[in-house]
Design an enzyme around this catalytic site. Structure first.
Site, mmCIF file in Angstrom:
data_model
loop_
_atom_site.group_PDB
_atom_site.id
_atom_site.type_symbol
_atom_site.label_atom_id
_atom_site.label_comp_id
_atom_site.label_asym_id
_atom_site.label_seq_id
_atom_site.Cartn_x
_atom_site.Cartn_y
_atom_site.Cartn_z
ATOM 1 N N CYS A 76 -15.731 -11.810 -38.024
ATOM 2 C CA CYS A 76 -16.743 -10.763 -38.144
ATOM 3 C C CYS A 76 -16.266 -9.507 -37.415
ATOM 4 O O CYS A 76 -15.889 -9.590 -36.239
ATOM 5 C CB CYS A 76 -18.070 -11.226 -37.549
ATOM 6 N N CYS A 82 -21.807 -6.832 -31.235
ATOM 7 C CA CYS A 82 -23.136 -7.356 -31.557
ATOM 8 C C CYS A 82 -23.377 -8.629 -30.754
ATOM 9 O O CYS A 82 -22.470 -9.454 -30.592
ATOM 10 C CB CYS A 82 -23.203 -7.634 -33.059
ATOM 11 N N CYS A 85 -23.885 -13.452 -32.305
ATOM 12 C CA CYS A 85 -23.046 -14.662 -32.250
ATOM 13 C C CYS A 85 -22.286 -14.692 -30.927
ATOM 14 O O CYS A 85 -21.946 -13.646 -30.376
ATOM 15 C CB CYS A 85 -22.036 -14.676 -33.399
ATOM 16 N N CYS A 159 -24.287 -8.972 -41.894
ATOM 17 C CA CYS A 159 -24.158 -10.058 -40.913
ATOM 18 C C CYS A 159 -23.828 -11.339 -41.652
ATOM 19 O O CYS A 159 -24.510 -11.704 -42.615
ATOM 20 C CB CYS A 159 -25.460 -10.208 -40.133
ATOM 21 N N GLN A 282 -38.567 -22.607 -39.568
ATOM 22 C CA GLN A 282 -37.182 -22.701 -39.109
ATOM 23 C C GLN A 282 -36.261 -21.884 -40.008
ATOM 24 O O GLN A 282 -36.442 -21.827 -41.227
ATOM 25 C CB GLN A 282 -36.733 -24.166 -39.088
ATOM 26 N N TYR A 311 -47.925 -28.170 -31.257
ATOM 27 C CA TYR A 311 -47.129 -27.006 -31.663
ATOM 28 C C TYR A 311 -46.737 -27.140 -33.135
ATOM 29 O O TYR A 311 -45.578 -26.978 -33.513
ATOM 30 C CB TYR A 311 -45.869 -26.856 -30.798
ATOM 31 N N GLU A 332 -52.174 -26.189 -33.177
ATOM 32 C CA GLU A 332 -51.414 -24.941 -33.093
ATOM 33 C C GLU A 332 -52.353 -23.850 -32.588
ATOM 34 O O GLU A 332 -53.532 -23.819 -32.956
ATOM 35 C CB GLU A 332 -50.856 -24.575 -34.465
ATOM 36 N N ASP A 380 -42.956 -30.037 -30.618
ATOM 37 C CA ASP A 380 -41.886 -29.100 -30.983
ATOM 38 C C ASP A 380 -42.226 -27.761 -30.343
ATOM 39 O O ASP A 380 -42.612 -26.812 -31.014
ATOM 40 C CB ASP A 380 -41.788 -28.976 -32.506
ATOM 41 N N CYS A 407 -35.670 -26.926 -28.701
ATOM 42 C CA CYS A 407 -34.714 -25.865 -29.023
ATOM 43 C C CYS A 407 -33.998 -25.362 -27.778
ATOM 44 O O CYS A 407 -33.239 -24.396 -27.862
ATOM 45 C CB CYS A 407 -35.408 -24.702 -29.740
#
Length: 455
Positions: A76, A82, A85, A159, A282, A311, A332, A380, A407
């Site tokens: 890239c 940037c 990543c 991107c 997601q 969640y 939620e 989650d 996550c």
């Protein structure tokens, strides 16, 4: 504290031993940890110190004396400028191992769990996997992504993580702004109009574009719509989002369609979902199916269980769990997401799931007070993990299994320790790579009562 003997700008020869949570290589210099950007495990590098802290040092590679076979040329042109990543200088195999080790280290060091993460489920597609783009806009106009650890926008024409539709629509907005002198929002001055370009795509190739603005409207609405329709032939709708908060919040306070639909439909795990702009969903659908199927496997449902899904968002995991459960309750805190969840259950003809609009702690307490004793609790949570009172409430409900979809390995490790203090032991953990070429990684973990025979 005596002054450090290390000085910014000094160059040392260091051996890279592993990786930090931000993807930097980790070395040691006279007992001090050194985080080295752009380094690969196993390499010997000449490193210039860029920051001298009290307990750690930071540096950048000046020269690689013995390149690792896992080092690759970044593909890239924006890499290093940037901040999107962090791992494009690694082979994908090395990236996966770094992520597996990170999850295992957090579970051992922060969670106190004597466990090995046996596998990480990698992605078949490591490019253009994202179905959502959020481009910040700065005067210029510059439309792209923030430079790492700053709010300076790097103007990114394309991107490699995003769809081509996202690049097309970004360009359409830029041309419209330039043609009609539409001002970008200036964070420092807290003035200007266009703040973010938001693009959502589905697996059928359709796109939804939302312009987030510091105002209740934009000039030249018709020309904006025409520019976007011309830029992307599979555009399903254009939405205007109002955000006048003068904060780092991206999404709007209200939305109205300028043209076409104000939502997309997508399929995940065999179900159809309706996605409005603020709906959580997601960003990597293929790997999300891998993750959710793993969570379903850990739940070990036989058709007799009651499942509590905290969640739950728009109900994705709830509907997956409903396949094998007698009853699923989803909770939620975002009202619009709950409305979407109810509608998603209806449109998919799933009648054994119910949804509550409440935060996780309140929902768990309310159901416990009503005598609900779930066999399985699935969580989650966002990156900050579970609040301590939520862990306590779940443990008090005494489920047979807790399926934790995480996550963030660090907050997962912290919460594993909290569960252990309340009688729940970590039994297994599988890492799943939803975010190739970045440092982020998901984990599906199973906890059960410490006295059970699952050892």
């Amino acid at each position: 504290m005596p002054p450090s003997k290390f000085v910014q700008g000094q160059v040392y020869t260091l051996t890279i031993e592993g990786y930090g949570s931000d993807g930097a290589g980790v070395a040691r210099l006279e007992g001090m940890v050194v985080f080295v950007s752009g380094a690969v495990r196993g390499e010997t590098c000449r490193v210039r110190l860029t920051h001298v802290g009290r307990s750690a040092l930071w540096g950048a590679v000046v020269e690689v004396e013995n390149p690792s076979p896992a080092r690759v040329r970044p593909d890239c042109p924006y890499y290093g400028r940037c901040g999107g990543c962090q791992l494009r200088h690694l082979s994908y195999a090395e990236e996966l191992e770094a992520k597996r080790v990170r999850v295992e280290d957090c579970l051992r060091r922060l969670g106190g769990a004597d466990i090995r993460v046996e596998e990480i489920l990698g992605a078949e597609q490591s490019q253009r996997y994202r179905n959502k783009a959020q481009f910040p806009v700065a005067p210029g106009p510059a439309i792209g992504f923030y430079r790492i650890r700053t709010h300076r926008v790097v103007d990114v024409a394309d991107c490699l993580l995003q769809s081509r539709a996202a690049a097309n629509l970004r360009q359409g907005v830029k041309e419209w702004m330039t043609a009609w002198s539409i001002p970008a929002y200036d964070e420092k001055k807290k003035s200007g109009l266009v703040r973010h370009v938001y693009v959502r795509t589905n697996r059928q190739g359709q796109s939804l574009c939302c312009l987030l603005v510091n105002g209740v409207g934009v000039p030249r609405e018709h020309e904006l719509v025409e520019a976007l329709r011309s830029a992307e032939p599979n555009l399903a709708g254009v939405v205007l989002g109002v955000n006048q908060s003068h904060s780092n919040v991206i999404l709007g306070e209200s939305y109205r369609p300028l043209w076409g639909a104000d939502y997309l439909e997508d399929t995940l795990c065999g179900y159809a979902f309706r996605l409005s702009v603020p709906s959580f969903y997601q960003v990597n659908p293929r790997q999300t199916e891998v993750l959710y199927n793993k969570a379903y496997e850990l739940a070990e449902l036989t058709g007799r269980e009651t499942v509590l899904d905290l969640y739950c968002g728009i109900g994705t995991i709830s509907l997956v769990m409903a396949r094998g459960a007698a009853q699923v309750w989803g909770a939620e805190v975002v009202p619009q997401a709950v409305d979407d969840a109810v509608e998603n259950a209806r449109r998919n003809h799933v009648d054994n799931v119910r949804f509550l609009c409440a935060d996780a702690g309140e929902a768990a307490r309310r159901l416990a007070e009503e005598g609900l004793r779930p066999h399985v609790v699935c969580v989650d949570p966002p990156r900050k993990g579970l609040a301590e009172d939520v862990v306590a409430t779940i443990a008090a409900m005494a489920p047979e299994r807790v399926v934790y979809v995480s996550c963030d390995p660090a907050t997962l490790g912290r919460d594993v320790k909290r569960f252990a203090e309340r009688g729940y032991a970590l039994r297994s953990a599988t890492a799943v790579d939803l975010f190739p070429r970045t440092v982020h990684v998901e984990t599906a973990a199973l906890l059960t009562p410490a006295g059970s025979d699952r050892l």
